[in-house]
Design a protein around this motif. Sequence first.
Motif, short mmCIF file in Angstrom:
data_model
loop_
_atom_site.label_atom_id
_atom_site.label_comp_id
_atom_site.label_asym_id
_atom_site.label_seq_id
_atom_site.Cartn_x
_atom_site.Cartn_y
_atom_site.Cartn_z
N THR A 94 4.55 3.03 44.34
CA THR A 94 3.33 3.81 43.11
C THR A 94 1.92 3.71 44.11
N THR A 95 1.17 3.23 44.76
CA THR A 95 -0.23 3.05 45.32
C THR A 95 -0.01 4.72 46.44
N GLU A 96 1.27 4.70 46.89
CA GLU A 96 1.33 5.61 47.61
C GLU A 96 1.34 6.71 47.31
N ALA A 97 1.81 6.62 45.55
CA ALA A 97 2.11 8.15 44.82
C ALA A 97 0.54 8.56 43.95
N HIS A 98 -0.14 7.29 44.37
CA HIS A 98 -1.28 7.89 43.83
C HIS A 98 -2.24 8.57 44.72
N HIS A 99 -2.20 7.66 45.50
CA HIS A 99 -2.43 8.29 47.39
C HIS A 99 -2.98 9.87 47.52
N TRP A 100 -1.28 10.28 47.05
CA TRP A 100 -1.16 11.64 47.05
C TRP A 100 -1.24 12.75 46.21
N ARG A 101 -1.36 12.10 44.33
CA ARG A 101 -2.04 12.61 44.16
C ARG A 101 -3.64 13.01 43.85
N VAL A 102 -3.74 12.01 44.26
CA VAL A 102 -5.43 11.96 44.40
C VAL A 102 -5.92 13.26 45.32
N THR A 128 1.81 15.36 40.52
CA THR A 128 2.46 14.04 40.03
C THR A 128 3.96 14.18 40.23
N ASP A 132 5.03 11.43 43.58
CA ASP A 132 6.25 10.44 43.51
C ASP A 132 7.53 10.39 43.60
#
Length: 567
Positions: A94-102, A128, A132
């Motif tokens: 989830t942290t990595e997905a957040h990184h790429w989303r941002v 999104t 993910d």
Amino acid sequence: MTTPESPRPLSGPDIVRATLRRNIGAMARGTVLMGMYQAGETAFPIALGLIVEHALRDRGLTPLALAIVALAVISATVSLSWRFGMRVLQKANTTEAHHWRVRVAARGLRPVAGGGELKSGEVLTIATDDADQTADLIEVIPVLIGSLVAVLVAAIALGLASVPLGLLVIVGTAAILAVTSVLAKRIDAGTREQQALVARAGAKVADLITGLRPLHGFGGNHAAFASYRGVSSAARRQAIAVARVNGAYAGTAQALNAVLATAVTLTAGWLAFEGRIGIGTLVMAVGLAQFIMEPLRLCSNMPKYVMIARASAERMALVLAAPPVVPPPAAEPPVAGGGLDVESVGFGSLREVSFRVRSGEFVAVVARRAGAAADLVALLAARVPHDAYRGTVRLGGTPVADLSVDTIRAHMLVNPANAEIFAGTLRGNIDPSGGGRLLAEAVEASLLTDVVALHRDGLDHAVRDRGANLSGGQRQRLSLARALAADAEILVLPDPTTAVDAVTEQLIARNVAALRRGRTTVVITSSPAFLDAADRVLLLDEGTIVAEDTHRNLLAGNETYRATVSR
């Protein structure tokens, strides 16, 4: 064009490598724990086989007690290793997905050279779903390694009991992975196309929702719906094709797994019938044959997950590799209070446009053609690459070609004519950062006071997504209030009051002129109220400035101007 943040444009493999490299520690811990989990799961049938073997030979309570303790230890190992292993991996995922989303969202919000090939709806899907799916590799790889550990433990255990059984598991697993890897290549191209079509459908429906009211106004809604139906149907057909391939892939993998489990069970039964293995070993072999089907399923699905993650990473690279519309910041930033200069600019329908807005001046621009006004707004909003227009635009004496988008926006705000309204509150839409010092004045100047007074919560009144619970005029005044509250050094307002009545427009024009006194303001409009409130009015005709004076002087002495503002 490159930036200091990224020495060269990222590719899909670059994104995958960066994802894995950044999370190598979490993946290592997760792999150890998932390996313990799978080894514990494998230990169950092994322990049961040993318990049966010893129970037949050594009858008594002591062996039974030891067996119960062993099973309890195995159960605790399985439970705790799964719990903590998935906690580590899902946190990293989830942290990595957040990184790429941002990162994708941040790049999507910045203008890019040529406007980019992706629409906002596609960027949303990439930021999104694709972020993910790429980050899922952090979780998938340790689970795969754990599954291979389980198969290896099972093969070793069976090999110690009977070499043919151990070799059968190892050879069968290798064969299954080889077949599924070949099948997975057929999924790759179809998955890429499906993701692209789904993203295009998302972009189309986002554009449709945004323009629904105007479409209804001129009867274009049916054509727009038909266009969306075509894109969506193409996505549906591709999804069905991919589902067929996935179904064949999953069915083949499951069948091969079942064949291997059956082969192990039958071989163990034959060896037991010949007396070459004992009853306990037979129980263990049958249990392991059933157990290894799940690890084998996970292993056989690995190529598919990798293909999906790689396709998603390559789609993210389309956004992240898009060159920015301006180079890095200049050594000398704009001089505060330097005004705005447009010198001999040619772009689109504009040709040799030149004008100057002095610091603190309120200037209105009237365009005879809507296209010319749109081109001027795009130019001032830094949405046009510098090599796509002629001439020079200066901000505080510095050419905007030498400034970053952030620097331009720090000195000049171009408020979109159809600005987005976000789900939240009136206050949150007007002052997103929470630090605006002109909140009350902006609400007053835009005459948003009636909306605030209508509701018990006042400025904290809830606003739905895209301002669905507000009228068109209320949304436009909310957007204007947000622009005024920003208190920009230079403010450009394209058509700020097209959705309000004439009386309200007159009051707003006076309020804006009063609030912006001493601050540079450019209004691109044909509204007589704003034109009369301006210090100067520029008439843009045939792609150039053909006249400038006060509104009343132009109205009295310029026929072209009079025809433009009275139509």
